[in-house]
Design an enzyme around this catalytic site. Sequence first.
Site, PDB file in Angstrom:
ATOM      1  N   SER A 151       0.988  -0.987  -0.094  1.00  0.00           N
ATOM      2  CA  SER A 151      -0.174  -0.114  -0.063  1.00  0.00           C
ATOM      3  C   SER A 151       0.846   1.315  -0.169  1.00  0.00           C
ATOM      4  O   SER A 151       1.940   1.112   0.042  1.00  0.00           O
ATOM      5  CB  SER A 151      -0.917  -0.011   1.316  1.00  0.00           C
ATOM      6  OG  SER A 151      -0.140   0.251   2.261  1.00  0.00           O
ATOM      7  N   LYS A 152       0.252   2.371  -0.147  1.00  0.00           N
ATOM      8  CA  LYS A 152       1.037   3.611  -0.265  1.00  0.00           C
ATOM      9  C   LYS A 152       2.117   3.838   0.783  1.00  0.00           C
ATOM     10  O   LYS A 152       3.141   4.472   0.641  1.00  0.00           O
ATOM     11  CB  LYS A 152      -0.020   4.523  -0.163  1.00  0.00           C
ATOM     12  CG  LYS A 152      -1.165   4.711  -1.409  1.00  0.00           C
ATOM     13  CD  LYS A 152      -1.273   6.290  -1.828  1.00  0.00           C
ATOM     14  CE  LYS A 152      -1.973   6.387  -3.197  1.00  0.00           C
ATOM     15  NZ  LYS A 152      -1.423   5.451  -3.988  1.00  0.00           N
ATOM     16  N   ARG A 153       1.830   3.440   1.930  1.00  0.00           N
ATOM     17  CA  ARG A 153       2.642   3.650   3.072  1.00  0.00           C
ATOM     18  C   ARG A 153       3.911   2.949   2.957  1.00  0.00           C
ATOM     19  O   ARG A 153       5.035   3.162   3.648  1.00  0.00           O
ATOM     20  CB  ARG A 153       2.191   3.246   4.594  1.00  0.00           C
ATOM     21  CG  ARG A 153       2.108   1.731   4.713  1.00  0.00           C
ATOM     22  CD  ARG A 153       1.253   1.350   6.017  1.00  0.00           C
ATOM     23  NE  ARG A 153       0.744   0.253   6.073  1.00  0.00           N
ATOM     24  CZ  ARG A 153       1.440  -0.865   6.503  1.00  0.00           C
ATOM     25  NH1 ARG A 153       2.724  -0.515   6.968  1.00  0.00           N
ATOM     26  NH2 ARG A 153       1.077  -2.190   6.530  1.00  0.00           N
TER      27      ARG A 153
END
Length: 487
Positions: A260-262
């Site tokens: 994911s984006k993180r």
Amino acid sequence: MSEVRVRIAPSPSGNLHVGTARTALFNYLFAKKNNGKFVLRIEDTDAERTSQAYIDNIFDSLKALGLNWDEGPDVGGEYGPYTQSERFDIYPKYAQMLLDNGFAYECFCTPEELEHEKEVATANKQAYVYSKKCEHLTPEEKAKLIAEGRKPAIRFNISKAQKAFHPTSELSFNDLVKGELKQNTDLFGDFVIMKSNGTPTYNFAVVVDDMLMKISHIIRGEDHISNTFKQILIYEALGAEVPKFGHLGMILAPDRSKLSKRHGATAVSEFVEKGYLTEALINFVALLGWSPSDGEEIKTVDEIAKDFRIGDVSSSNSIFEYDKLNWMNSHYIKMLDIETLKEKLKPFLTKYDLSELTDAQYTRMVEVTREPLVILSDITDAVPYFFGETVEIEPEVQRDVLDTEVSQEVLKEFAKQAKDWEFEEENLHEKLEVFRGEFKEKGIKPKQTMWAIRAAVTGRTRGADMTATLAILGKDKVLKRVEKAIK
Ligand code: GLU
């Protein structure tokens, strides 16, 4: 089905994800390997989550990766339209077919009634499946409900299909990647295939489209396995041939959670904006679940296509190692010819005035700064000292290098001598050698001499080859910067 026809069917609710790029690639490779066709279909039935910007992003990203489709929304084809929202008139006919042959029924339950059923199931600690309350409504009962203003949804009678085509409650199929997969379909319950507003749900639209588009093999992520069981029964209820399925393991982040984006970039376009080369990205993505037979990992898509077999794809999850991608990207940057690299770097140099450099100077600047680049955007911070009259001096460089007596002596002497030098690389090289020699005789190490010059001219203690840097900057700028550094 003789012809191999595969598809990628993204939902435009976001920019093209690297996971979708991998699925697209494996489909593309499978088509190439089998002289088949690769189809692009846009699954935009969820109007609220769809946007034209995402559709454009999907097109652009697939094209940038070289995954060109044979049939699709823009190029057309025999089985169009290839955008689901343009196919809304097609689905009711097939829903009607299922109503007529008894594998579907109208359901008049309101959202509140369904919510209540769910609450009861939860209270009894049972998994929720629809009660089949509407399965046997009489025409009179239906007429009454319609008169009340209710509009029916259409549900697929999964237990009936299961019994008709597979007389136990277990359904199994042979997955191209994972081998035999089994499921008790009682657990699904009769699911909605057409909503009361007349739009199809995913599982229904996908079967109708794959059937009409004559898709022979469906290769997609393993998150769709439970859908596959439902879809197989819909094909059978429609009297259609069931395609072959292959489900790919998921792509996980290095910490083994969902990517994911993180963790970093996840969309192809984000990687491109950061300065990853699409050649590196597609090569890297191919290795998520597949490995080349000769162990040589750096490969073009054409080379991979020759070697690719769907049966060799790993059935387990793959880890998205950003470090490995970085290594691969730096490798691909090293392989670029200079003219291509010059062009590709330009978007990352917009904060500088490139017109300060002649083409020859720009070429030389790129030649002497390319080596450590991992991503193209690394160039931004590598070259500020090639631009402008003056240069920003890092505080530690001022303190540890420029403020020392030795450096001051070196710079004074440099200013005196260099004003008579010709600033051409070969000549500078010789002059600097003599210059260093003179200081060496006074007990100052050549390294120290060069440090002083580098610090004054670039503001840093590290950077591109010094002779080339001086030649690119030219005598004027160099002497101005050196004078400024002298106290
Ligand atoms: N639109 C679906 C998705 O993006 C396609 C799944 C499929 O390949 O059937 O997940």
